[in-house]
Design a protein around this motif. Structure first.
Motif, mmCIF file in Angstrom:
data_model
loop_
_atom_site.group_PDB
_atom_site.id
_atom_site.type_symbol
_atom_site.label_atom_id
_atom_site.label_comp_id
_atom_site.label_asym_id
_atom_site.label_seq_id
_atom_site.Cartn_x
_atom_site.Cartn_y
_atom_site.Cartn_z
ATOM 1 N N ALA A 1 13.351 31.545 62.948
ATOM 2 C CA ALA A 1 13.202 30.726 61.734
ATOM 3 C C ALA A 1 12.513 29.411 62.058
ATOM 4 C CB ALA A 1 14.573 30.474 61.110
ATOM 5 N N HIS A 2 12.875 28.784 63.177
ATOM 6 C CA HIS A 2 12.243 27.523 63.572
ATOM 7 C C HIS A 2 10.770 27.721 63.891
ATOM 8 C CE1 HIS A 2 16.445 25.917 64.879
ATOM 9 N NE2 HIS A 2 16.249 25.836 63.579
ATOM 10 N N GLN A 3 10.429 28.912 64.362
ATOM 11 C CA GLN A 3 9.039 29.213 64.694
ATOM 12 C C GLN A 3 8.250 29.708 63.486
ATOM 13 O OE1 GLN A 3 9.634 32.131 67.769
ATOM 14 N NE2 GLN A 3 10.009 30.595 69.372
ATOM 15 N N GLY A 4 8.914 29.835 62.329
ATOM 16 C CA GLY A 4 8.248 30.329 61.138
ATOM 17 C C GLY A 4 7.970 31.816 61.174
ATOM 18 N N ARG A 5 8.730 32.561 62.001
ATOM 19 C CA ARG A 5 8.482 33.997 62.174
ATOM 20 C C ARG A 5 9.572 34.865 61.570
ATOM 21 N NH1 ARG A 5 8.204 34.491 68.370
ATOM 22 N NH2 ARG A 5 7.937 36.688 67.856
ATOM 23 N N LEU A 6 10.578 34.267 60.937
ATOM 24 C CA LEU A 6 11.649 35.051 60.318
ATOM 25 C C LEU A 6 11.244 35.426 58.900
ATOM 26 C CD1 LEU A 6 14.558 36.061 60.945
ATOM 27 C CD2 LEU A 6 15.378 34.089 59.654
ATOM 28 N N SER A 7 11.408 36.697 58.562
ATOM 29 C CA SER A 7 11.001 37.151 57.232
ATOM 30 C C SER A 7 11.869 36.482 56.157
ATOM 31 C CB SER A 7 11.129 38.672 57.124
ATOM 32 O OG SER A 7 12.497 39.062 57.123
ATOM 33 N N PRO A 8 11.277 36.169 54.994
ATOM 34 C CA PRO A 8 12.057 35.562 53.905
ATOM 35 C C PRO A 8 13.250 36.417 53.498
ATOM 36 C CG PRO A 8 9.707 35.400 53.451
ATOM 37 C CD PRO A 8 9.853 36.275 54.655
ATOM 38 N N ALA A 9 13.097 37.739 53.533
ATOM 39 C CA ALA A 9 14.195 38.628 53.133
ATOM 40 C C ALA A 9 15.376 38.489 54.084
ATOM 41 C CB ALA A 9 13.710 40.077 53.086
ATOM 42 N N ARG A 10 15.096 38.425 55.398
ATOM 43 C CA ARG A 10 16.181 38.298 56.363
ATOM 44 C C ARG A 10 16.838 36.922 56.270
ATOM 45 N NH1 ARG A 10 15.452 40.295 62.533
ATOM 46 N NH2 ARG A 10 14.611 42.051 61.344
ATOM 47 N N ALA A 11 16.008 35.876 56.090
ATOM 48 C CA ALA A 11 16.567 34.525 55.955
ATOM 49 C C ALA A 11 17.460 34.431 54.722
ATOM 50 C CB ALA A 11 15.436 33.496 55.866
ATOM 51 N N LYS A 12 17.037 35.060 53.621
ATOM 52 C CA LYS A 12 17.846 35.042 52.399
ATOM 53 C C LYS A 12 19.159 35.785 52.603
ATOM 54 C CE LYS A 12 17.659 36.230 47.473
ATOM 55 N NZ LYS A 12 16.831 36.837 46.397
ATOM 56 N N ALA A 13 19.107 36.913 53.314
ATOM 57 C CA ALA A 13 20.331 37.699 53.553
ATOM 58 C C ALA A 13 21.329 36.906 54.391
ATOM 59 C CB ALA A 13 19.973 39.012 54.240
ATOM 60 N N LEU A 14 20.843 36.172 55.386
ATOM 61 C CA LEU A 14 21.732 35.358 56.207
ATOM 62 C C LEU A 14 22.292 34.187 55.412
ATOM 63 C CD1 LEU A 14 19.684 35.434 59.517
ATOM 64 C CD2 LEU A 14 21.995 36.317 59.219
ATOM 65 N N ALA A 15 21.449 33.600 54.548
ATOM 66 C CA ALA A 15 21.912 32.482 53.732
ATOM 67 C C ALA A 15 22.976 32.915 52.728
ATOM 68 C CB ALA A 15 20.733 31.843 52.994
ATOM 69 N N MET A 16 22.942 34.173 52.309
ATOM 70 C CA MET A 16 23.977 34.675 51.403
ATOM 71 C C MET A 16 25.320 34.789 52.130
ATOM 72 S SD MET A 16 21.920 37.572 49.184
ATOM 73 C CE MET A 16 23.402 37.984 48.247
ATOM 74 N N ILE A 17 25.268 35.033 53.448
ATOM 75 C CA ILE A 17 26.509 35.083 54.230
ATOM 76 C C ILE A 17 27.032 33.681 54.497
ATOM 77 C CG2 ILE A 17 27.516 35.827 56.420
ATOM 78 C CD1 ILE A 17 25.386 38.045 56.512
#
Length: 341
Positions: free
Chosen positions: A113-129
């Motif tokens: 995520a810090h490198q800008g390489r995490l997919s938006p879908a995965r980041a959203k799924a983690l943020a929901m947790i």
């Protein structure tokens, strides 16, 4: 006729019959069986004449292995289990849950995520947790906050009570540095009833015994006079003194609430950002960026990539980080080369 009869036995006996044929013919028949569903109807008709039908083609194919569980589904399942158990996923890197290295996996997601390489879908799924799974401040702060949240008996605007002494010290550090905290950090503390003026625990008695001034301060003054900051590498030595190690220890003391007010004020007078509330590695990179854009050499590719990452995650940065980036250049003629947001 020998080959045709063996082909017919393949139809009767599946792969066992094919195995008895010459290798080239056997390989060809296996390919027809494996691709039977994609063949033309006329090809089906011709194969049927030598005993290969849809049923025998299926029988000649190897059984489909059971589907392996998706590693990503497994990782998210463990993250949800951890969040259900502890209320967050700010897990230490060494955390292992039911044999799964959850801490290492989460650390890798934050790095991407810090490198800008995490997919938006995965980041959203983690943020929901956990909405704060990847905070804009050091993860250690988040862990200390959750330790406080777990130990606090008060909530909903009621200051926490009956806490360990170490947590009282930590709270006082947050109160003293409130203006430097990220709005998200301030909001989390306020939800626990902690504000800059909330009386929390008993204040330690003022020291009456005089202590000698640390020799590190003199070397810090020399370093700051030469470089304009105290963002040194941990291996930095100033006139033979291990200044980098000493400054690292002062930062740890400050986070633990055990650094003397005199030392803290002295270091802050030399460099207001000697102990930033964001990751120290970020601050060191910013110093390198500032030095580069105010110099005469082209900006290295690594810093071009770094500043692009800061633009991409601008809304997650501390307001003071945004300010430092915006005012990095000494003059506006650097704006194009530096890529200042």
């Amino acid at each position: 006729m020998r080959k045709r009869s063996e082909s017919a036995s393949a139809a009767d006996g599946g792969d066992a019959g094919i195995a008895g044929l010459e290798k080239e013919l056997a390989d060809w028949l296996r390919r027809q069986c494996a691709n039977y569903g994609t063949l033309h109807p006329e090809q089906h008709h011709l194969l049927a004449r030598i005993g290969i039908t849809a049923e025998t083609a299926r029988a000649a194919q190897p059984p489909t292995p059971p589907a392996e569980p998706d590693p990503l589904d497994t990782a998210f399942a463990h993250a949800r289990t951890y969040a259900d158990r502890y209320g967050h996923i700010a897990a230490p890197a060494g955390t292992v849950l039911d044999g799964f290295r959850l801490g290492k996996w989460l650390a890798w997601q934050r790095r991407r995520a810090h490198q800008g390489r995490l997919s938006p879908a995965r980041a959203k799924a983690l943020a929901m947790i956990d909405p704060w799974w990847n905070p804009a401040w050091p993860l250690q702060w988040q862990r200390d906050y959750h330790r406080l949240r777990t130990a606090a008996t008060g909530a909903d605007g009621v200051p926490p009570t009956n806490l360990p002494r170490s947590l009282y010290r930590w709270i006082r550090v947050q109160q003293e540095t409130w203006e430097h905290l990220h709005p998200g950090q301030q909001g989390l503390l306020t939800a626990l009833g902690i504000t800059p003026h909330t009386p929390v625990g008993e204040r330690p008695a003022l020291a009456t015994r005089p202590y000698p001034v640390s020799p590190g301060l003199a070397h810090a003054r020399t370093y700051a006079a030469r470089h304009g900051h105290l963002t040194s590498d941990k291996h930095t030595r100033q006139d033979g003194f291990p200044l980098g190690t000493w400054l690292g220890q002062q930062r740890r003391n400050a986070r633990a609430g055990t650094l003397s007010a005199t030392t803290s004020a002295a270091l802050a007078s030399l460099d207001p950002w000697w102990n930033p509330p964001w990751p120290y590695t970020w601050h060191r990179t910013w110093q390198q960026y500032r030095t580069a854009i105010n110099g005469s050499t082209p900006l290295p590719d690594a810093l071009h990539h770094w500043i692009a990452q800061q633009r991409a995650r601008w809304h997650t940065l501390h307001p003071h980080q945004q300010h430092l980036l915006t005012h990095s250049a000494d003059s506006t003629d650097h704006s194009t080369r530096s890529g200042t947001p």
